[in-house]
Design a protein around this motif. Structure first.
Motif, PDB file in Angstrom:
ATOM      1  N   ALA A 156      -3.106   1.243  -7.742  1.00  0.00           N
ATOM      2  CA  ALA A 156      -1.912   2.093  -7.765  1.00  0.00           C
ATOM      3  C   ALA A 156      -2.101   3.191  -6.728  1.00  0.00           C
ATOM      4  CB  ALA A 156      -1.707   2.700  -9.145  1.00  0.00           C
ATOM      5  N   LEU A 157      -1.135   3.319  -5.818  1.00  0.00           N
ATOM      6  CA  LEU A 157      -1.174   4.332  -4.780  1.00  0.00           C
ATOM      7  C   LEU A 157      -0.355   5.533  -5.219  1.00  0.00           C
ATOM      8  CD1 LEU A 157      -1.474   1.435  -3.369  1.00  0.00           C
ATOM      9  CD2 LEU A 157      -0.764   2.583  -1.289  1.00  0.00           C
ATOM     10  N   PHE A 158      -0.991   6.700  -5.270  1.00  0.00           N
ATOM     11  CA  PHE A 158      -0.306   7.949  -5.593  1.00  0.00           C
ATOM     12  C   PHE A 158      -0.112   8.716  -4.281  1.00  0.00           C
ATOM     13  CE2 PHE A 158      -1.397   8.887 -10.334  1.00  0.00           C
ATOM     14  CZ  PHE A 158      -1.081   7.577 -10.674  1.00  0.00           C
ATOM     15  N   ASP A 159       1.151   9.014  -3.939  1.00  0.00           N
ATOM     16  CA  ASP A 159       1.412   9.707  -2.682  1.00  0.00           C
ATOM     17  C   ASP A 159       2.803  10.308  -2.735  1.00  0.00           C
ATOM     18  OD1 ASP A 159      -0.191   9.126   0.311  1.00  0.00           O
ATOM     19  OD2 ASP A 159       1.705  10.218   0.318  1.00  0.00           O
ATOM     20  N   ARG A 160       3.059  11.248  -1.817  1.00  0.00           N
ATOM     21  CA  ARG A 160       4.399  11.838  -1.707  1.00  0.00           C
ATOM     22  C   ARG A 160       5.280  11.077  -0.722  1.00  0.00           C
ATOM     23  NH1 ARG A 160       3.524  18.089  -0.482  1.00  0.00           N
ATOM     24  NH2 ARG A 160       2.206  17.157   1.128  1.00  0.00           N
ATOM     25  N   ASP A 161       4.660  10.278   0.155  1.00  0.00           N
ATOM     26  CA  ASP A 161       5.395   9.530   1.177  1.00  0.00           C
ATOM     27  C   ASP A 161       5.894   8.220   0.580  1.00  0.00           C
ATOM     28  OD1 ASP A 161       6.322   8.096   3.364  1.00  0.00           O
ATOM     29  OD2 ASP A 161       4.709   8.783   4.693  1.00  0.00           O
ATOM     30  N   THR A 162       7.108   8.242   0.047  1.00  0.00           N
ATOM     31  CA  THR A 162       7.638   7.075  -0.658  1.00  0.00           C
ATOM     32  C   THR A 162       7.799   5.862   0.249  1.00  0.00           C
ATOM     33  OG1 THR A 162       8.799   8.485  -2.242  1.00  0.00           O
ATOM     34  CG2 THR A 162       9.567   6.222  -2.031  1.00  0.00           C
ATOM     35  N   ALA A 163       8.378   6.055   1.422  1.00  0.00           N
ATOM     36  CA  ALA A 163       8.629   4.923   2.315  1.00  0.00           C
ATOM     37  C   ALA A 163       7.330   4.236   2.716  1.00  0.00           C
ATOM     38  CB  ALA A 163       9.394   5.388   3.550  1.00  0.00           C
ATOM     39  N   ARG A 164       6.377   5.028   3.164  1.00  0.00           N
ATOM     40  CA  ARG A 164       5.101   4.452   3.599  1.00  0.00           C
ATOM     41  C   ARG A 164       4.323   3.907   2.403  1.00  0.00           C
ATOM     42  NH1 ARG A 164       2.378   1.686   7.321  1.00  0.00           N
ATOM     43  NH2 ARG A 164       0.136   2.059   7.137  1.00  0.00           N
ATOM     44  N   GLY A 165       4.335   4.625   1.306  1.00  0.00           N
ATOM     45  CA  GLY A 165       3.602   4.184   0.124  1.00  0.00           C
ATOM     46  C   GLY A 165       4.112   2.870  -0.421  1.00  0.00           C
ATOM     47  N   GLU A 166       5.430   2.714  -0.474  1.00  0.00           N
ATOM     48  CA  GLU A 166       5.995   1.467  -0.972  1.00  0.00           C
ATOM     49  C   GLU A 166       5.677   0.310  -0.038  1.00  0.00           C
ATOM     50  OE1 GLU A 166      10.126   2.334  -1.548  1.00  0.00           O
ATOM     51  OE2 GLU A 166       9.805   3.051  -3.621  1.00  0.00           O
ATOM     52  N   ALA A 167       5.657   0.570   1.263  1.00  0.00           N
ATOM     53  CA  ALA A 167       5.343  -0.477   2.238  1.00  0.00           C
ATOM     54  C   ALA A 167       3.904  -0.955   2.086  1.00  0.00           C
ATOM     55  CB  ALA A 167       5.594   0.032   3.651  1.00  0.00           C
ATOM     56  N   VAL A 168       2.982  -0.001   1.963  1.00  0.00           N
ATOM     57  CA  VAL A 168       1.575  -0.372   1.798  1.00  0.00           C
ATOM     58  C   VAL A 168       1.363  -1.109   0.482  1.00  0.00           C
ATOM     59  CG1 VAL A 168      -0.784   0.503   1.536  1.00  0.00           C
ATOM     60  CG2 VAL A 168       0.737   1.516   3.241  1.00  0.00           C
TER      61      VAL A 168
END
Length: 261
Positions: free
Chosen positions: A34-46
């Motif tokens: 699970a990736l926790f991040d504020r960058d939704t676009a990049r996080g969802e892509a990864v």
């Protein structure tokens, strides 16, 4: 603990840089990440690329942490590994001179506090919340090991440069957390280790001019280059698999010792 014992992991700052590289390596080993991040676009892509899960989390916002943990655990179960990579690195002198007027100005308290809140308080919040859940898991090692926490400090914690007061102080705090938290969690079989990276190829260096980049690389004794995020990720997996690594901070820097500026 073997990576095969790690059914689920959480990586903060997992949308880019060291966090992304770690998430990718863990996913390749079969770990549910699970990736926790504020960058939704990049996080969802990864997350889509590695078959993981993205959770929109700001580590300074306890409500988003709790929501992210609930989402991750519903999908993957309780994490056995937490990797803290979320962080910021502002550059400001304690006292600076304005270029236009020459007036002296103090480092603003807001930037300092925000840096500590993200890099130090956010790291601790994640550790405390994840360790509480890990402590309820069944042991997976003969010694009673239940989980592992890997946090990210920086060589700046020990060699802070000019303009790094906030950053160095926040990362020194992460170093200071390591041993007492490892001792706190020893009774429930959770190990705590902190990595101090040197100069690494992260998004921070994307806009650095080539001449400056080469000068920075030349300052690293050996190998004389920027570190690769995959090398950080490799150390994370080595920490997981070596049960005697606990309560320690590890420099990953090619023997670099930062100069004042």
């Amino acid at each position: 603990m073997q990576l095969s014992d790690v059914s689920a992991a959480i990586v903060t700052g997992g949308a880019s840089g060291l966090g992304e590289a770690t998430a990718r390596r863990l996913a390749q080993a079969g770990v549910k990440v699970a990736l926790f991040d504020r960058d939704t676009a990049r996080g969802e892509a990864v997350a889509a690329d590695i078959g993981g899960l993205f959770c929109a989390v700001d580590v300074t916002d306890e409500a988003t942490i709790d929501a992210g943990l609930e989402k991750a655990r519903a999908a993957h179960g309780v994490e056995r590994l937490l990797v803290n990579c979320a962080g910021v690195a502002p550059g400001k002198r304690t006292v600076a001179k304005k270029r236009d007027t020459g007036a002296l100005v103090a480092h603003d308290v807001e930037t300092f506090a925000r840096t500590v809140q993200i890099n130090l308080v956010g790291t601790f919040a994640m550790i405390a919340k994840c360790a509480t859940a890990m402590a309820g898991l069944d042991p997976v090692t003969a010694d009673g090991g239940r989980g592992v926490v890997v946090s990210t400090a920086s060589v700046a914690a020990q060699d802070g440069q000019i303009g790094q007061a906030a950053y160095a102080a926040s990362k020194a705090g992460v170093v200071g957390l390591t041993l007492p938290v490892a001792r706190d969690l020893a009774g429930v079989g959770i190990r705590v280790v902190t990595i101090l990276p040197g100069l690494f190829e992260t998004p921070m260096f994307a806009s650095v001019p080539e001449d400056i980049r080469k000068a920075l690389e030349a300052g690293v004794p050996f190998p004389s280059r920027l570190g690769k995020p995959s090398e950080y990720a490799a150390l994370v997996t080595a920490i997981v698999e070596n049960d005697m690594l606990n309560g320690e901070t590890i420099r990953l820097d090619g023997a670099l010792r930062m100069q004042p500026k």
